[in-house]
Design a protein around this motif. Structure first.
Motif, mmCIF file in Angstrom:
data_model
loop_
_atom_site.group_PDB
_atom_site.id
_atom_site.type_symbol
_atom_site.label_atom_id
_atom_site.label_comp_id
_atom_site.label_asym_id
_atom_site.label_seq_id
_atom_site.Cartn_x
_atom_site.Cartn_y
_atom_site.Cartn_z
ATOM 1 N N ARG A 1 1.012 -1.088 -0.024
ATOM 2 C CA ARG A 1 0.030 0.230 -0.061
ATOM 3 C C ARG A 1 0.936 1.316 0.087
ATOM 4 N N MET A 2 2.076 1.207 0.594
ATOM 5 C CA MET A 2 2.913 2.301 0.738
ATOM 6 C C MET A 2 3.719 2.929 -0.500
ATOM 7 N N PRO A 3 3.612 4.012 -1.129
ATOM 8 C CA PRO A 3 4.452 4.225 -1.996
ATOM 9 C C PRO A 3 6.124 4.057 -1.683
ATOM 10 N N TYR A 4 6.250 4.303 -0.439
ATOM 11 C CA TYR A 4 7.819 3.900 -0.140
ATOM 12 C C TYR A 4 8.257 2.471 -0.477
ATOM 13 N N GLY B 1 4.411 17.077 7.819
ATOM 14 C CA GLY B 1 3.680 16.567 6.810
ATOM 15 C C GLY B 1 4.006 14.865 6.909
ATOM 16 N N CYS B 2 3.909 13.993 5.944
ATOM 17 C CA CYS B 2 4.449 12.851 5.551
ATOM 18 C C CYS B 2 5.588 12.830 5.502
ATOM 19 N N LEU B 3 6.710 12.243 6.075
ATOM 20 C CA LEU B 3 7.961 12.066 6.358
ATOM 21 C C LEU B 3 8.474 12.031 4.469
ATOM 22 N N PHE B 4 7.797 11.096 3.976
ATOM 23 C CA PHE B 4 8.167 10.838 2.557
ATOM 24 C C PHE B 4 7.826 11.460 1.566
ATOM 25 N N ALA B 5 7.176 12.744 1.911
ATOM 26 C CA ALA B 5 6.599 13.498 1.018
ATOM 27 C C ALA B 5 7.389 14.242 -0.152
ATOM 28 N N SER B 6 8.613 14.366 0.361
ATOM 29 C CA SER B 6 9.636 14.997 -0.669
ATOM 30 C C SER B 6 9.987 14.190 -1.480
ATOM 31 N N ARG B 7 10.145 13.046 -1.375
ATOM 32 C CA ARG B 7 10.442 11.873 -2.493
ATOM 33 C C ARG B 7 9.398 11.003 -2.973
ATOM 34 N N CYS B 8 8.113 11.247 -2.581
ATOM 35 C CA CYS B 8 7.187 10.502 -2.966
ATOM 36 C C CYS B 8 6.638 10.959 -4.308
ATOM 37 N N PRO B 9 6.390 10.080 -5.381
ATOM 38 C CA PRO B 9 5.904 10.613 -6.541
ATOM 39 C C PRO B 9 4.546 10.637 -6.574
ATOM 40 N N TYR B 10 3.769 10.273 -5.528
ATOM 41 C CA TYR B 10 2.071 10.527 -5.495
ATOM 42 C C TYR B 10 1.754 11.606 -4.509
ATOM 43 N N ALA B 11 2.811 12.257 -3.950
ATOM 44 C CA ALA B 11 2.595 13.356 -2.902
ATOM 45 C C ALA B 11 1.600 14.674 -3.399
ATOM 46 N N GLN B 12 0.872 14.734 -2.521
ATOM 47 C CA GLN B 12 -0.109 15.788 -2.905
ATOM 48 C C GLN B 12 0.015 16.823 -1.859
ATOM 49 N N LYS C 1 -1.990 17.829 0.550
ATOM 50 C CA LYS C 1 -2.059 17.263 1.961
ATOM 51 C C LYS C 1 -0.840 16.574 2.690
ATOM 52 N N CYS C 2 -0.293 15.939 1.827
ATOM 53 C CA CYS C 2 0.737 15.281 2.299
ATOM 54 C C CYS C 2 1.992 16.048 2.909
ATOM 55 N N ARG C 3 2.091 17.151 2.554
ATOM 56 C CA ARG C 3 3.176 18.142 2.970
ATOM 57 C C ARG C 3 2.784 18.969 4.369
ATOM 58 N N HIS D 1 0.299 15.108 9.092
ATOM 59 C CA HIS D 1 0.885 13.701 9.194
ATOM 60 C C HIS D 1 -0.022 12.712 9.243
ATOM 61 N N PRO D 2 0.062 11.541 8.138
ATOM 62 C CA PRO D 2 -0.821 10.557 7.983
ATOM 63 C C PRO D 2 -0.677 9.654 9.322
ATOM 64 N N ASP D 3 -1.731 9.067 9.907
ATOM 65 C CA ASP D 3 -1.723 7.860 10.795
ATOM 66 C C ASP D 3 -1.603 6.673 10.317
ATOM 67 N N ARG E 1 0.799 3.931 6.533
ATOM 68 C CA ARG E 1 0.855 5.041 6.890
ATOM 69 C C ARG E 1 0.792 6.408 5.490
ATOM 70 N N CYS E 2 -0.468 6.344 4.981
ATOM 71 C CA CYS E 2 -0.518 7.043 3.712
ATOM 72 C C CYS E 2 -1.910 7.606 3.416
ATOM 73 N N PHE E 3 -1.758 8.749 3.008
ATOM 74 C CA PHE E 3 -3.154 9.599 2.714
ATOM 75 C C PHE E 3 -3.644 8.652 1.312
ATOM 76 N N PHE E 4 -2.726 8.412 0.514
ATOM 77 C CA PHE E 4 -3.180 7.886 -0.768
ATOM 78 C C PHE E 4 -2.576 6.514 -0.949
ATOM 79 N N PRO E 5 -3.011 5.401 -0.458
ATOM 80 C CA PRO E 5 -2.366 4.311 -0.550
ATOM 81 C C PRO E 5 -2.457 3.884 -1.984
HETATM 82 S S1 SF4 Z 1 1.149 10.283 2.482
HETATM 83 FE FE1 SF4 Z 1 1.389 11.346 0.617
HETATM 84 S S2 SF4 Z 1 3.614 11.687 0.329
HETATM 85 FE FE2 SF4 Z 1 3.317 10.340 2.030
HETATM 86 S S3 SF4 Z 1 3.391 8.407 0.983
HETATM 87 FE FE3 SF4 Z 1 1.429 8.550 1.058
HETATM 88 S S4 SF4 Z 1 1.225 9.840 -1.065
HETATM 89 FE FE4 SF4 Z 1 3.224 9.620 -0.425
#
Ligand code: SF4
Ligand SMILES: Nc1ncnc2c1ncn2[C@@H]1O[C@H](COP(=O)(O)OP(=O)(O)OP(=O)(O)O)[C@@H](O)[C@H]1O
Ligand SMILES: Nc1ncnc2c1ncn2[C@@H]1O[C@H](COP(=O)(O)OP(=O)(O)OP(=O)(O)O)[C@@H](O)[C@H]1O
Ligand code: SF4
Ligand SMILES: [Mg+2]
Ligand SMILES: [Mg+2]
Lengths: 341, 285, 321
Positions: free
Chosen positions: C243-246, C281-292, C294-296, C299-301, C312-316
């Motif tokens: 589910r996680m982009p990471y 925000g989401c700690l992965f946001a700066s590297r995530c290709p799906y970041a939006q 909200k992610c910045r 913080h996703p729970d 832990r992602c808004f957009f799994p």
């Molecule tokens: S919350 Fe946003 S930035 Fe973080 S992993 Fe999910 S899509 Fe990427």
């Protein structure tokens, strides 16, 4: 072969195991008949590297793979004369460095650097990162304070560490992978011609590993770096190398280009190696043909072919006679009496 | 470290050291009788009597003064012996372990041979050799006797600390950062100074503190055997002088003994603290 | 067996507090094996050390670690020590610094056996030889008398494994246990660990960056990023439906035998955020290709979906947005 057995042994001793070597004038590094022995006391001598010959053309990447304990690190260190090999010659840029005096050897050192296997212990625990990376520059009086500092930042950046964050921290504050990157930065500081990487990425996770490998690739392109790459990760090795050398118990089994080696492993040990690569797929059960048998004692290696105690195809001949490296296909050399088809 | 600093044992130890070092340095400036001033009217008085805090001995010497002057000699002897012996021993041990080979073999054999001789026997023998005058009728001066004592104890210390330095160096010089420094073209001298010495120093310090304790005891024992500082005072010679009065005035011998014991225990404790810190650092706990 | 609840660990550094592990909750049952994967520096080692009660003095910890029903921080140092070896054991990541360079390998292995298990010298020696044989060190008797510096990197690592296994621990932390091993020995060692798990009902935490290794030898996997668990699921589920982009990025950058030689390996651009500076925000946001957007900012729970898969992602991945 039609020749009687004794004559073959005779050619061996005269000729050495050097079929795979290229003309000396084309190579950056040529090693012939390198032997490294360790004295364990009580008359027990371990031959960690026995009669290994290899060569490197400028810009090439030679990977060394092989069973743990087969002498890869020892070989790498022996090239740097740390410690000097028991016998054999190492010709680097036209000079045999085994014959150099201490002072002359010191002058050659900046051109050959090594990234050591254990990332944490290859950094002095008391030195902050900036000082560790700056050290080689200081030893050789490269640039002034400010220039060195700028160079350190550049190096840290290029291995993916933020200089501002890491400069003043000490090794124990870093994870294993971060330490590895610091030692890579340090090794690159002197812009060496030959870089020996002993498991440079094994402590790194895949994404950083990819960054580092790409970085080494870039450095290769930018500085004409020549690499010896010791690793056990066959996939990584495949991606980076021009040639791969497989070792077993101090000896060379097989040398080939990566594509050739993986698609057509000729030595029985190589094929066991290629078959054991773990696959990131839980569904695929461990199909790996686990290597049978006990690893032999390095004090008393098997006669003939050293792999024979665990080789499925071993015959009488393998016990009596040592297989020599011979050409099997273009650029593909194997030391086996009964290579796989 | 913080938890150690808070412990009361540590505080007492530090306090004790500060006290005796203070006395050793400033003792003679304090308004006290000289240690060899004889109080004819007060022989062997018990502590807190007739104005003598710690009493007097059977010669009528003030014991408190004796302790303070004695701290000077005892500490001088032990610190000098450990410092000089430690420096020489470490230099030899580190060099031997770094270059290995024959030199190392000779050095470690020598160390082991010397270490196999009991400390006291060795220092007695050395004193016998060093302190004898060509003309046996001329007595050796106190200064010379102290020098001889220091030298012989130094020689006792050399292999003790030398062996520690050697072992520590062996462990550090195997680390890959030393190989890395060599591969970068660092000179051996620089490798030793920059990489080895700072890393082995804590281990040496830890044992040096133990060694100070050893030397203080050795000095006392030598005094008892009559080979200590003659006509002078050190804690050891106070014990030696007081041993005949042990039945009717035990405080004469107990007080210097307590000082010796305290100091030795304090040294051992500090050595232990350093060693523990070291172990923790090494285990990265 | 082991239960971590809301574990937080930070180190005091001269640049302020470094938050290495953030709110991790994991539970390991007897005989279970959990893989922890994640980028270098994401807190895997710190997490396992904390569970063993082995943290540096500069570290502060909140949250609870319960082992065998006992809270680790309520135990005295001595009691924690008691659990080492027989209760919990750890294969340390850097064998050279974890082994004592001036003591012979044999005595280091035998120490636990004689001290903790009260074995006689001779028995301990026998067991040590057996252990070295099991971790496939050639000529175990010879190796017993060597110093760590006289062994190869992989052999040292196997000595560490032998030491950790010596007292049959109930829970084994294996911190990158096979990094220095070639694939044939690696396969054998992993097989050995799996066997022991069955034989002794041992639980295992396998810390590694090699997704190939965790794939075959764990029941569950926790993916860590910048000190947080960002995905937690059964191994099967994770590989089938990440589910996680990471995690996806991690998978993509695995070099495979099928990648042609000489090709550039895919990387996750950018680097871990500075662990001393909290990010909103989401700690992965700066590297995530799906970041939006909200992610910045938020913080996703950790979300748990119906089949227990946590992320832990808004957009799994695999969800419609
Ligand atoms: S919350 Fe946003 S930035 Fe973080 S992993 Fe999910 S899509 Fe990427
Ligand atoms: N003693 C310490 N003091 C300060 N910071 C530390 C200390 N130990 C670890 N850290 C920091 O904590 C973070 C997590 O480190 P950790 O060793 O757990 O990483 P890891 O996930 O094991 O990485 P790797 O795969 O490279 O071993 C890193 O940023 C590291 O710099
Ligand atoms: N200083 C030494 N003294 C004695 N024996 C040694 C020494 N260094 C290495 N050896 C022995 O030499 C052999 C080869 O060791 P080496 O470190 O070269 O192996 P390696 O191929 O690098 O293995 P690994 O993949 O595990 O790192 C081993 O049997 C090892 O025990
Ligand atoms: S020479 Fe013989 S024993 Fe060796 S690999 Fe070939 S077939 Fe096997
Ligand atoms: Mg190695
Ligand atoms: Mg780690």
């Amino acid at each position: 072969m039609l020749l009687p057995a004794w004559s073959r042994t005779l050619t061996t001793t005269i000729d050495g195991n050097t079929a795979h070597l290229r003309p000396a004038d084309q190579t950056l590094l040529q090693i012939k008949d390198l032997v490294v022995e360790f004295d364990l006391g009580g008359g027990r001598i371990v031959k960690a590297v026995s009669n290994v010959s290899l060569d490197l053309v400028e810009g090439e990447t030679l990977s060394i793979v092989g069973e743990s304990g087969c002498g890869k690190s020892t070989l790498g260190k022996a090239i740097l004369q740390l410690p000097a090999p028991t016998s054999g010659s190492i010709v680097f840029q036209g000079t045999d460095i085994t014959k150099l005096k201490k002072k002359e050897l010191r002058n050659v050192r900046p051109a050959m650097q090594m990234i050591f296997q254990d990332p944490v212990s290859s950094l002095d625990p008391r030195f902050p990162v900036s000082r560790a990376v700056e050290e080689p520059l200081k030893i050789w009086n490269r640039g002034n304070e400010a220039e060195r500092s700028a160079k350190v930042d550049e190096l840290l950046n290029s291995v993916g560490l933020d200089p501002a964050l890491v400069r003043d921290r000490r090794p124990y504050e870093f994870s294993g992978g971060q330490c590895q990157r610091i030692s890579i930065a340090r090794a690159l500081a002197l812009e060496p011609k030959l870089l020996i990487c002993d498991e440079p990425v094994s402590a790194l996770d895949v994404s950083v590993q990819a960054q580092i490998l790409n970085l080494l690739q870039d450095m290769k392109d930018a500085y004409g770096l020549t690499l010896i790459f010791i690793s056990h990760d066959l996939a990584v090795v495949k991606a980076v190398s021009t040639r791969i050398m497989v070792m077993y118990l101090g000896k060379i089994c097989e040398i080939a280009t990566p594509d050739e080696l993986y698609s057509r492993p000729l030595h029985h040990y190589t094929s066991a190696l290629v078959g054991s690569v773990p696959v990131p797929d839980p569904e695929r059960k461990v199909s790996a043909t686990l290597l049978e048998g006990e690893p032999p004692s390095p004090l008393d290696p098997p006669s003939g072919c050293r792999f024979r105690t665990r080789c499925p195809a071993a015959t009488e001949l393998c016990a009596t006679e040592e297989p020599m490296l011979r050409l099997a296909a273009d650029g593909h050399y194997v030391a086996c009496h009964h290579p796989r088809a | 470290m913080d938890s150690v600093k808070k412990s009361w044992v540590f505080r007492i130890t530090i306090a004790w050291f500060t006290l005796i070092i203070f006395f050793a340095i400033f003792g003679p400036l304090l308004p006290l009788p000289k240690w060899d001033q004889v109080f004819d009217d007060a022989l062997s008085v018990t502590p807190f009597k007739q104005g003598h805090i710690l009493g007097t001995d059977s010669n009528g010497y003030d014991i408190f003064s004796g302790i303070i002057y004695g701290a000077r000699i005892s500490l001088f002897i032990s610190f000098t012996a450990v410092f000089v012996g430690g420096t020489i021993g470490s230099a030899i041990g580190i060099t031997a372990a770094y270059i290995r080979g024959k030199f190392d073999y000779v050095v470690s054999t020598l160390f082991n041979v010397v270490l196999s001789i009991p400390n006291l026997v060795l220092s007695l023998a050395l004193i016998a050799v060093l302190a004898t005058n060509v003309d046996p009728n001329v007595p050796t001066s106190t200064g010379r006797r102290i020098m001889v004592l220091v030298i012989s104890l130094t020689i006792v210390i050399i292999p003790i600390l030398g062996r520690i330095a050697r072992a520590a160096t062996l462990s550090w010089s195997n680390r890959e950062f030393v190989l890395a420094a060599r591969s970068m073209g660092s000179k051996d001298r620089n490798i030793i100074w920059r990489h080895i010495v700072p890393n082995v120093l804590p281990a040496i310090f830890a044992v040096a503190f133990l060694a100070i304790g050893v030397v203080i005891v050795a000095e006392a024992s030598l005094s008892l055997l009559g080979a200590g500082v003659p006509d002078g005072t050190s804690w050891g010679s106070m014990v030696a002088r007081g041993r005949n009065d042990i039945e009717f005035a035990p405080h004469i011998i107990i007080i210097p003994l307590v000082c010796i014991a305290f100091t030795v225990i304090a040294c051992n404790y500090i050595g232990d603290v350093i060693r523990k810190q070291l172990d923790q650092r090494q285990a990265k706990l | 067996m082991l239960k971590l609840e809301n574990l937080e660990i930070s180190f005091a550094t001269n640049r302020g507090s470094l938050h290495a592990v953030k709110g991790v909750s994991i539970e390991i049952a007897a005989g279970e094996s959990i893989g922890i994967v994640g980028e270098s520096g994401s807190g895997k080692t710190v997490l396992s050390r904390a569970s063993m009660g082995l943290l540096a003095p500069t570290a502060t910890r909140t949250g609870t670690v319960t082992f065998d029903g006992k809270e680790i921080s309520s135990l005295s140092r001595e009691e924690v020590r008691e659990t080492w070896g027989t209760g919990m054991a750890m294969i340390f990541q850097d064998p050279m610094t974890a082994l004592n360079p001036v003591r012979r390998v044999g005595s280091q292995i035998m120490e636990g056996l004689t001290v903790r298990l009260g074995m006689s010298k001779a028995d301990a020696r026998k067991r040590a030889i057996e252990l070295l044989g099991r971790v496939r060190i050639p000529d175990p008797e010879l190796a017993l008398n060597k110093f760590p510096g006289q062994l190869s990197g992989g052999m040292r690592q196997r000595v560490m494994i032998a030491i950790a296994l010596a007292c049959n621990p109930k829970l084994l932390f294996a911190d990158e246990p096979t990094t220095a091993l070639d694939v044939t020995v690696q396969a054998q060692i992993l097989q050995l660990l799996s066997e022991l798990r069955k034989e002794l009902n041992m639980s295992m935490v396998l810390v590694t960056h090699d997704l190939g290794v965790v794939a075959g030898h764990t029941d569950k996997i926790a993916v860590m990023y910048a000190g947080e668990v960002v995905e937690y699921a059964t191994t099967k589920d994770l590989f089938a439906r990440m589910r996680m982009p990471y995690t996806e990025a991690l998978m993509k950058s695995i070099p495979r035998l099928s990648t042609p030689s000489g090709s550039r390996l895919p990387v996750i651009e950018g680097r871990l955020p500075d662990p001393t500076k909290p990010e909103p925000g989401c700690l992965f946001a700066s590297r995530c290709p799906y970041a939006q957007e909200k992610c910045r900012t938020q913080h996703p729970d950790l979300t748990t979906d119906s089949d227990g898969h946590q992320y832990r992602c808004f957009f799994p991945l695999g969800a419609a947005h």
